[in-house]
Design a protein around this motif. Sequence first.
Motif, PDB file in Angstrom:
ATOM      1  N   LYS A  94      -1.259  -5.570   2.119  1.00 32.96           N
ATOM      2  CA  LYS A  94      -1.333  -4.355   2.917  1.00 32.96           C
ATOM      3  C   LYS A  94      -0.980  -4.638   4.373  1.00 32.96           C
ATOM      4  CE  LYS A  94      -4.853  -1.605   2.363  1.00 32.96           C
ATOM      5  NZ  LYS A  94      -6.259  -1.149   2.170  1.00 32.96           N
ATOM      6  N   LEU A  95      -1.473  -5.774   4.879  1.00 31.18           N
ATOM      7  CA  LEU A  95      -1.178  -6.126   6.267  1.00 31.18           C
ATOM      8  C   LEU A  95       0.312  -6.393   6.460  1.00 31.18           C
ATOM      9  CD1 LEU A  95      -4.177  -8.477   7.168  1.00 31.18           C
ATOM     10  CD2 LEU A  95      -3.811  -6.117   7.889  1.00 31.18           C
ATOM     11  N   GLN A  96       0.961  -6.852   5.403  1.00 33.27           N
ATOM     12  CA  GLN A  96       2.393  -7.122   5.489  1.00 33.27           C
ATOM     13  C   GLN A  96       3.207  -5.833   5.469  1.00 33.27           C
ATOM     14  OE1 GLN A  96       3.219  -9.769   2.243  1.00 33.27           O
ATOM     15  NE2 GLN A  96       1.892 -11.374   3.026  1.00 33.27           N
ATOM     16  N   GLY A  97       2.582  -4.727   5.090  1.00 36.05           N
ATOM     17  CA  GLY A  97       3.262  -3.445   5.096  1.00 36.05           C
ATOM     18  C   GLY A  97       3.602  -2.963   3.698  1.00 36.05           C
ATOM     19  N   ILE A  98       2.865  -1.975   3.204  1.00 38.55           N
ATOM     20  CA  ILE A  98       3.138  -1.421   1.881  1.00 38.55           C
ATOM     21  C   ILE A  98       4.296  -0.443   1.989  1.00 38.55           C
ATOM     22  CG2 ILE A  98       2.194   0.019   0.037  1.00 38.55           C
ATOM     23  CD1 ILE A  98      -0.496  -1.210   0.533  1.00 38.55           C
ATOM     24  N   GLY A 145       1.870  -6.663  -6.006  1.00 38.79           N
ATOM     25  CA  GLY A 145       0.638  -6.725  -5.239  1.00 38.79           C
ATOM     26  C   GLY A 145       0.430  -5.607  -4.255  1.00 38.79           C
ATOM     27  N   TYR A 146       1.220  -4.538  -4.340  1.00 35.67           N
ATOM     28  CA  TYR A 146       1.092  -3.433  -3.400  1.00 35.67           C
ATOM     29  C   TYR A 146       0.099  -2.365  -3.873  1.00 35.67           C
ATOM     30  CZ  TYR A 146       5.209  -5.321  -1.068  1.00 35.67           C
ATOM     31  OH  TYR A 146       6.082  -6.135  -0.406  1.00 35.67           O
ATOM     32  N   ARG A 147      -0.364  -2.495  -5.104  1.00 38.05           N
ATOM     33  CA  ARG A 147      -1.425  -1.635  -5.624  1.00 38.05           C
ATOM     34  C   ARG A 147      -2.488  -2.536  -6.225  1.00 38.05           C
ATOM     35  NH1 ARG A 147      -0.306   3.902  -6.766  1.00 38.05           N
ATOM     36  NH2 ARG A 147      -2.113   3.859  -8.133  1.00 38.05           N
ATOM     37  N   VAL A 197       3.194   3.556  -1.611  1.00 37.71           N
ATOM     38  CA  VAL A 197       3.069   3.460  -3.064  1.00 37.71           C
ATOM     39  C   VAL A 197       1.629   3.306  -3.547  1.00 37.71           C
ATOM     40  CG1 VAL A 197       5.399   2.654  -3.515  1.00 37.71           C
ATOM     41  CG2 VAL A 197       3.631   1.000  -2.878  1.00 37.71           C
ATOM     42  N   HIS A 198       0.748   2.745  -2.726  1.00 38.26           N
ATOM     43  CA  HIS A 198      -0.634   2.604  -3.181  1.00 38.26           C
ATOM     44  C   HIS A 198      -1.391   3.926  -3.117  1.00 38.26           C
ATOM     45  CE1 HIS A 198      -1.235   2.538   1.111  1.00 38.26           C
ATOM     46  NE2 HIS A 198      -2.530   2.430   0.996  1.00 38.26           N
TER      47      HIS A 198
END
Length: 201
Positions: free
Chosen positions: A85-89, A174-176, A133-134
């Motif tokens: 999430k910190l990397q940007g979803i 890993g985005y959700r 997307v999450h």
Amino acid sequence: MGKLSATSVKAATRPGRHGDGDGFFLVIQASGAKSWVCHVQKNGSRRDFGLGSATKVALALARERAREIRTWVEMGLDPLFERRKLQGIPPFRQAAAKVIASHGKNWRNEKHAKQWLQTLDSYVFPEISDLQVHDVTGPMIRNVLSEIWLSKPETARRVRQRIGTVLDWVYASGYRDSEAPVRAVTKGLPRDGCDFTALRL
């Protein structure tokens, strides 16, 4: 054992784990490579999280990352997902573009990619294009499908499958923190709709 310092990290050569406290370690491999690791334990479960190379990540930053991970674990959150999430979803449109690009090399011609994009552009992007997307939910997907469920059953089948393919990639990346909410959306749609079980990519 005392806490690490920038000087001691640079001078350390003995392979193994060199502790800084609270499960935070400098790990030195037999090859001499140095990296940071945060070890956490909760409810009997133990996990190690890599924090980067010690030659690229400063001690202070590595300690901060370790504190973040311990906090996430205490809060019942998955550190791997939180770091993603910190990397940007990405928004749905960006994720779809990555999926089309990754599958394109396996498609026989460009026509299939254009059909994918045209379908999403016509029926999906107007509703959830810019949504991260999450945040995409089952009811949102149901609303997209409800517009064409009875009038364009074959198109609806393809739309559902393609949304599912994108969100499967999102979950695997890993985005959700949960799988795609696509499988059960048909329960809220008219029974005369099309059969969605047959089509695959």
